[in-house]
Design a protein around this motif. Structure first.
Motif, short mmCIF file in Angstrom:
data_model
loop_
_atom_site.label_atom_id
_atom_site.label_comp_id
_atom_site.label_asym_id
_atom_site.label_seq_id
_atom_site.Cartn_x
_atom_site.Cartn_y
_atom_site.Cartn_z
N LYS A 104 41.16 31.23 51.64
CA LYS A 104 40.22 31.23 52.75
C LYS A 104 40.99 31.22 54.07
CE LYS A 104 36.64 28.35 50.54
NZ LYS A 104 35.92 27.06 50.70
N PRO A 105 40.45 31.78 55.12
CA PRO A 105 39.24 32.62 55.13
C PRO A 105 39.59 34.04 54.68
CG PRO A 105 40.12 32.46 57.34
CD PRO A 105 40.99 31.59 56.47
N PHE A 106 38.62 34.73 54.14
CA PHE A 106 38.86 36.10 53.69
C PHE A 106 37.68 36.96 54.10
CE2 PHE A 106 37.23 33.54 50.17
CZ PHE A 106 36.04 34.18 49.88
N SER A 107 37.90 38.25 54.11
CA SER A 107 36.86 39.20 54.51
C SER A 107 36.07 39.66 53.29
CB SER A 107 37.48 40.41 55.20
OG SER A 107 38.25 41.17 54.27
N ARG A 108 34.97 40.32 53.55
CA ARG A 108 34.19 40.90 52.45
C ARG A 108 35.03 41.91 51.67
NH1 ARG A 108 30.59 45.27 51.55
NH2 ARG A 108 30.79 46.04 53.68
N ALA A 109 35.86 42.68 52.39
CA ALA A 109 36.71 43.67 51.73
C ALA A 109 37.70 43.01 50.78
CB ALA A 109 37.44 44.52 52.77
N ASP A 110 38.25 41.86 51.20
CA ASP A 110 39.21 41.13 50.34
C ASP A 110 38.54 40.72 49.04
OD1 ASP A 110 41.27 41.25 52.21
OD2 ASP A 110 40.63 39.40 53.20
N LEU A 111 37.35 40.15 49.15
CA LEU A 111 36.66 39.70 47.94
C LEU A 111 36.19 40.89 47.11
CD1 LEU A 111 35.53 37.46 46.19
CD2 LEU A 111 33.46 37.45 47.62
N GLU A 112 35.69 41.93 47.76
CA GLU A 112 35.21 43.09 47.02
C GLU A 112 36.34 43.72 46.20
OE1 GLU A 112 32.40 46.93 47.81
OE2 GLU A 112 34.06 46.66 49.20
N GLN A 113 37.53 43.79 46.78
CA GLN A 113 38.67 44.36 46.05
C GLN A 113 38.94 43.58 44.78
OE1 GLN A 113 42.26 44.83 48.34
NE2 GLN A 113 43.56 44.85 46.52
N ARG A 114 38.91 42.27 44.85
CA ARG A 114 39.18 41.45 43.67
C ARG A 114 38.05 41.51 42.66
NH1 ARG A 114 42.02 40.27 47.73
NH2 ARG A 114 44.07 39.28 47.58
N LEU A 115 36.83 41.60 43.14
CA LEU A 115 35.70 41.70 42.22
C LEU A 115 35.72 43.03 41.47
CD1 LEU A 115 32.77 40.19 44.33
CD2 LEU A 115 33.99 39.12 42.43
N MET A 116 36.04 44.12 42.17
CA MET A 116 36.09 45.42 41.52
C MET A 116 37.24 45.49 40.52
SD MET A 116 33.47 46.99 42.62
CE MET A 116 33.77 48.66 42.02
N SER A 117 38.37 44.88 40.86
CA SER A 117 39.48 44.82 39.91
C SER A 117 39.10 44.01 38.69
CB SER A 117 40.72 44.21 40.58
OG SER A 117 41.17 45.01 41.64
N TYR A 118 38.39 42.90 38.91
CA TYR A 118 37.92 42.08 37.80
C TYR A 118 36.98 42.87 36.91
CZ TYR A 118 34.96 38.73 35.34
OH TYR A 118 34.24 38.07 34.38
N ALA A 119 36.06 43.63 37.53
CA ALA A 119 35.10 44.41 36.75
C ALA A 119 35.81 45.46 35.90
CB ALA A 119 34.10 45.08 37.68
N ALA A 120 36.83 46.11 36.48
CA ALA A 120 37.57 47.13 35.74
C ALA A 120 38.33 46.51 34.57
CB ALA A 120 38.54 47.86 36.68
N GLU A 121 38.95 45.35 34.80
CA GLU A 121 39.69 44.69 33.73
C GLU A 121 38.73 44.18 32.65
OE1 GLU A 121 42.85 43.24 31.52
OE2 GLU A 121 42.76 44.67 33.19
N ARG A 122 37.57 43.71 33.06
CA ARG A 122 36.56 43.24 32.10
C ARG A 122 36.10 44.39 31.21
NH1 ARG A 122 32.39 39.24 31.77
NH2 ARG A 122 30.43 40.10 31.01
N ALA A 123 35.88 45.56 31.82
CA ALA A 123 35.46 46.73 31.05
C ALA A 123 36.56 47.17 30.09
CB ALA A 123 35.10 47.87 31.99
N ARG A 124 37.80 47.10 30.55
CA ARG A 124 38.92 47.48 29.68
C ARG A 124 39.00 46.56 28.47
NH1 ARG A 124 43.58 46.10 28.00
NH2 ARG A 124 43.50 44.12 29.10
N ALA A 125 38.81 45.26 28.68
CA ALA A 125 38.89 44.30 27.59
C ALA A 125 37.77 44.52 26.58
CB ALA A 125 38.84 42.87 28.14
N VAL A 126 36.59 44.85 27.08
CA VAL A 126 35.46 45.10 26.19
C VAL A 126 35.69 46.34 25.34
CG1 VAL A 126 33.02 45.75 26.12
CG2 VAL A 126 33.78 43.91 27.63
N ASP A 127 36.29 47.38 25.96
CA ASP A 127 36.50 48.64 25.25
C ASP A 127 37.67 48.59 24.28
OD1 ASP A 127 34.41 49.85 26.52
OD2 ASP A 127 35.63 50.75 28.10
#
Length: 224
Positions: A104-127
């Motif tokens: 903290k503090p962080f911008s929306r872009a900072d959090l969005e980048q980490r959330l999108m990376s998390y989503a991609a890694e989550r999808a990879r693990a599922v597949d």
């Protein structure tokens, strides 16, 4: 949709973080907690996929919340959001298996980048499905600078195309959008985006956001 629980004892900060998550495609906030005890209760009831967890809570230290969640059998992922910069805190978070550590503090872009990376890694693990011992060994081997291991690719992605996408990133004079990468490699924009997000999730690339006058910000990629 990936469900998220926001945990922060500052009401206004929690509200801001909740707004950031809600503006990120593919994520939804299912609850907000202002203490460790409330976080434990809401995780048990709401079963979120991801918890955005502040470390400095009024009743329980954030990493102790993680310990109690695991003891209770909860499998949600945890992304730490904190002002704690001490090396001991970071090392302890890593030992607790958190998926990220955002200061903290962080911008929306900072959090969005980490959330999108998390989503991609989550999808990879599922597949990924079940792996052989050889594939497991390859997954633990360092892939930096080398040929992308097939085990690291989500289902439907090929090693050859992955190499082409990574090569295009490295040869670009500046950052690339998914559309520009697709044109350079000769694949669809949707396919290019999948490869690019995979490289962000695995640390081979990084993403930034370019804001225009209207509409959603454009995601721009570059190699690490």
């Amino acid at each position: 949709m990936i469900s998220v629980l926001v945990v922060d004892d500052d009401f206004m900060v929690a509200r801001i973080h909740r707004g950031f998550v809600s503006q990120t495609e593919g994520f939804e906030v299912v609850g907000t907690a202002s203490s460790g005890g409330e976080a434990l209760e809401l995780v048990g009831r709401l079963k979120p996929d991801l918890v955005l967890l502040d470390l400095y809570l009024p009743d329980i230290f954030g990493l102790d919340v993680v310990t109690r969640l695991r003891a209770a059998g909860e499998t949600c992922d945890v992304l730490v959001i904190t002002a704690a910069k001490e090396a001991d805190s970071v090392r302890a978070a890593v030992r607790h298996g958190v998926v990220g550590y955002l200061l903290k503090p962080f911008s929306r872009a900072d959090l969005e980048q980490r959330l999108m990376s998390y989503a991609a890694e989550r999808a990879r693990a599922v597949d990924a499905g079940e792996l052989t011992q050889q594939e497991i060994d390859a997954a633990f081997a360092s892939g930096a600078g080398g040929r992308p291991a097939a085990v690291s690719l989500p289902k439907g992605l090929s090693v050859e195309t992955a190499e082409a996408v990574l090569r295009a990133l490295r040869e670009a004079d500046d950052t690339m959008s998914a559309t520009e990468c697709a044109e350079a490699v000769g694949i669809s924009r949707v396919s290019a985006r999948r490869y690019l997000e995979h490289f962000v999730a695995t640390g081979a690339a990084e993403v930034s956001l370019r804001y225009g006058a209207t509409g959603r910000p454009e995601r721009r990629y570059r190699p690490r």
